[in-house]
Design an enzyme around this catalytic site. Structure first.
Site, short mmCIF file in Angstrom:
data_model
loop_
_atom_site.label_atom_id
_atom_site.label_comp_id
_atom_site.label_asym_id
_atom_site.label_seq_id
_atom_site.Cartn_x
_atom_site.Cartn_y
_atom_site.Cartn_z
N ASN A 41 8.11 -5.55 -0.86
CA ASN A 41 7.95 -4.43 0.05
C ASN A 41 6.47 -4.36 0.38
O ASN A 41 5.68 -3.76 -0.35
CB ASN A 41 8.43 -3.12 -0.57
CG ASN A 41 8.37 -1.95 0.40
OD1 ASN A 41 7.72 -2.03 1.43
ND2 ASN A 41 9.03 -0.87 0.05
N HIS A 58 3.89 -4.99 9.02
CA HIS A 58 3.76 -4.93 10.47
C HIS A 58 2.42 -5.44 10.99
O HIS A 58 2.23 -5.57 12.19
CB HIS A 58 3.99 -3.49 10.94
CG HIS A 58 5.09 -2.81 10.19
ND1 HIS A 58 6.41 -3.19 10.31
CD2 HIS A 58 5.06 -1.82 9.26
CE1 HIS A 58 7.15 -2.43 9.50
NE2 HIS A 58 6.35 -1.61 8.86
N ARG A 79 4.57 11.40 -2.26
CA ARG A 79 4.29 11.40 -0.81
C ARG A 79 5.57 11.47 0.00
O ARG A 79 6.58 10.88 -0.38
CB ARG A 79 3.50 10.16 -0.42
CG ARG A 79 4.32 8.88 -0.48
CD ARG A 79 3.53 7.65 -0.07
NE ARG A 79 3.56 7.44 1.35
CZ ARG A 79 3.90 6.29 1.93
NH1 ARG A 79 4.22 5.24 1.22
NH2 ARG A 79 3.89 6.18 3.23
N ARG A 136 11.99 4.56 12.80
CA ARG A 136 10.66 5.16 12.74
C ARG A 136 9.82 4.71 13.94
O ARG A 136 10.36 4.24 14.93
CB ARG A 136 10.02 4.79 11.40
CG ARG A 136 10.85 5.36 10.23
CD ARG A 136 10.25 5.07 8.90
NE ARG A 136 8.99 5.80 8.75
CZ ARG A 136 8.14 5.57 7.76
NH1 ARG A 136 8.40 4.65 6.85
NH2 ARG A 136 7.02 6.25 7.68
N ALA A 167 3.13 -1.02 4.94
CA ALA A 167 2.51 -1.09 6.27
C ALA A 167 2.02 -2.49 6.61
O ALA A 167 1.97 -2.87 7.78
CB ALA A 167 1.38 -0.09 6.37
N ARG A 177 6.63 -0.14 13.67
CA ARG A 177 7.31 -0.55 12.44
C ARG A 177 8.54 -1.43 12.72
O ARG A 177 9.22 -1.86 11.81
CB ARG A 177 7.73 0.66 11.63
CG ARG A 177 6.57 1.50 11.13
CD ARG A 177 7.05 2.62 10.23
NE ARG A 177 6.03 3.62 10.02
CZ ARG A 177 5.07 3.56 9.08
NH1 ARG A 177 5.01 2.53 8.29
NH2 ARG A 177 4.19 4.54 8.98
N TYR A 207 10.84 9.18 1.21
CA TYR A 207 10.79 8.27 0.05
C TYR A 207 11.42 8.84 -1.22
O TYR A 207 11.52 8.12 -2.21
CB TYR A 207 9.34 7.86 -0.22
CG TYR A 207 8.73 7.13 0.95
CD1 TYR A 207 9.11 5.83 1.26
CD2 TYR A 207 7.80 7.75 1.77
CE1 TYR A 207 8.57 5.16 2.33
CE2 TYR A 207 7.25 7.08 2.86
CZ TYR A 207 7.63 5.78 3.13
OH TYR A 207 7.10 5.12 4.20
N ASP A 229 2.36 -15.60 6.23
CA ASP A 229 2.07 -17.02 5.98
C ASP A 229 2.23 -17.36 4.50
O ASP A 229 2.73 -18.44 4.16
CB ASP A 229 0.65 -17.37 6.43
CG ASP A 229 0.52 -17.47 7.94
OD1 ASP A 229 1.55 -17.48 8.65
OD2 ASP A 229 -0.64 -17.53 8.42
N HIS A 274 12.62 -2.49 2.41
CA HIS A 274 11.96 -1.26 2.84
C HIS A 274 12.83 -0.10 2.42
O HIS A 274 14.06 -0.16 2.51
CB HIS A 274 11.76 -1.25 4.36
CG HIS A 274 10.87 -2.35 4.81
ND1 HIS A 274 9.50 -2.30 4.66
CD2 HIS A 274 11.15 -3.56 5.36
CE1 HIS A 274 8.98 -3.43 5.12
NE2 HIS A 274 9.97 -4.21 5.53
N ILE A 275 12.20 0.94 1.94
CA ILE A 275 12.91 2.12 1.47
C ILE A 275 13.53 2.85 2.66
O ILE A 275 14.69 3.27 2.62
CB ILE A 275 11.96 3.03 0.68
CG1 ILE A 275 11.48 2.29 -0.58
CG2 ILE A 275 12.63 4.36 0.34
CD1 ILE A 275 10.31 2.95 -1.30
N SER A 276 12.76 2.98 3.72
CA SER A 276 13.26 3.68 4.91
C SER A 276 13.81 2.66 5.91
O SER A 276 13.57 1.46 5.81
CB SER A 276 12.12 4.47 5.57
OG SER A 276 11.15 3.59 6.11
N PRO A 336 0.79 -1.23 0.00
CA PRO A 336 0.00 0.00 0.00
C PRO A 336 0.83 1.28 0.00
O PRO A 336 1.87 1.37 0.63
CB PRO A 336 -0.84 -0.10 1.29
CG PRO A 336 -0.16 -1.12 2.13
CD PRO A 336 0.55 -2.04 1.19
N ASN A 337 0.31 2.22 -0.76
CA ASN A 337 0.81 3.59 -0.87
C ASN A 337 2.12 3.72 -1.64
O ASN A 337 2.57 4.84 -1.88
CB ASN A 337 0.93 4.25 0.52
CG ASN A 337 -0.40 4.30 1.22
OD1 ASN A 337 -1.40 4.73 0.64
ND2 ASN A 337 -0.45 3.83 2.46
N GLU A 393 12.78 -9.34 1.63
CA GLU A 393 11.95 -8.25 2.13
C GLU A 393 12.75 -6.96 2.03
O GLU A 393 13.91 -6.91 2.43
CB GLU A 393 11.60 -8.54 3.59
CG GLU A 393 10.82 -7.45 4.27
CD GLU A 393 10.59 -7.72 5.76
OE1 GLU A 393 10.16 -6.78 6.44
OE2 GLU A 393 10.86 -8.85 6.25
#
Length: 138
Positions: free
Chosen positions: A71, A77, A17, A104, A74, A108, A22, A84, A97-99, A9-10, A95
């Site tokens: 990725n 978490h 954003r 954070r 959200a 997270r 990002y 699963d 993540h950009i940040s 998402p997002n 896996e």
């Protein structure tokens, strides 16, 4: 070699954003540079804001691709279901993540995906995706 990037998402809003976190590059712009840099890889991507669609895509490609770069944003978490799904497939998952999620909010700091992933790369901006891609090529 077939590798897919699956974004949650997002992430369709990259470049628009929270540019301080990002950056200002859209994912499509970044993806095109990856494709040009790694022509030997059959690289595709999928993005959804819907948890079930992400699970369906993981299951769809999880027995026929050589790698998944995930990725889940959200959902990382919150989604036991995505965690699963990663454990249920044969295709290795990295896996990303950009940040740096550990820099954070505390919620997270936990991932439902990490336990089933081959590895985790975070905090290097969009380069996190390229590092994950390189891990499949070595």
């Amino acid at each position: 070699m077939k590798i897919i990037i699956i974004n949650g998402p997002n992430l369709n809003l990259l470049g628009k954003r929270e540019k301080n976190i990002y950056g200002d590059l859209t994912f499509e712009e970044f993806f095109q540079t990856l494709k040009e840099k790694y022509p030997q890889v059959e690289l595709s991507h999928f993005q959804s804001n819907v948890e079930g669609e992400l699970i369906n895509k993981i299951q769809e490609v999880g027995f026929s691709y050589e790698g998944i770069i995930l990725n889940a944003a959200a959902y990382t978490h919150t989604s036991v279901g995505i965690g699963d799904a990663v454990k249920a497939i044969e295709t290795p998952v990295v896996e990303v993540h950009i940040s740096n999620t550990f820099a954070r909010e505390e919620f997270r700091h936990h991932s439902h995906i990490s336990a089933g992933a081959r590895g985790v790369i975070l905090g290097f901006g969009l380069q996190s995706y390229e590092l994950a891609l390189q891990s499949f090529l070595k």
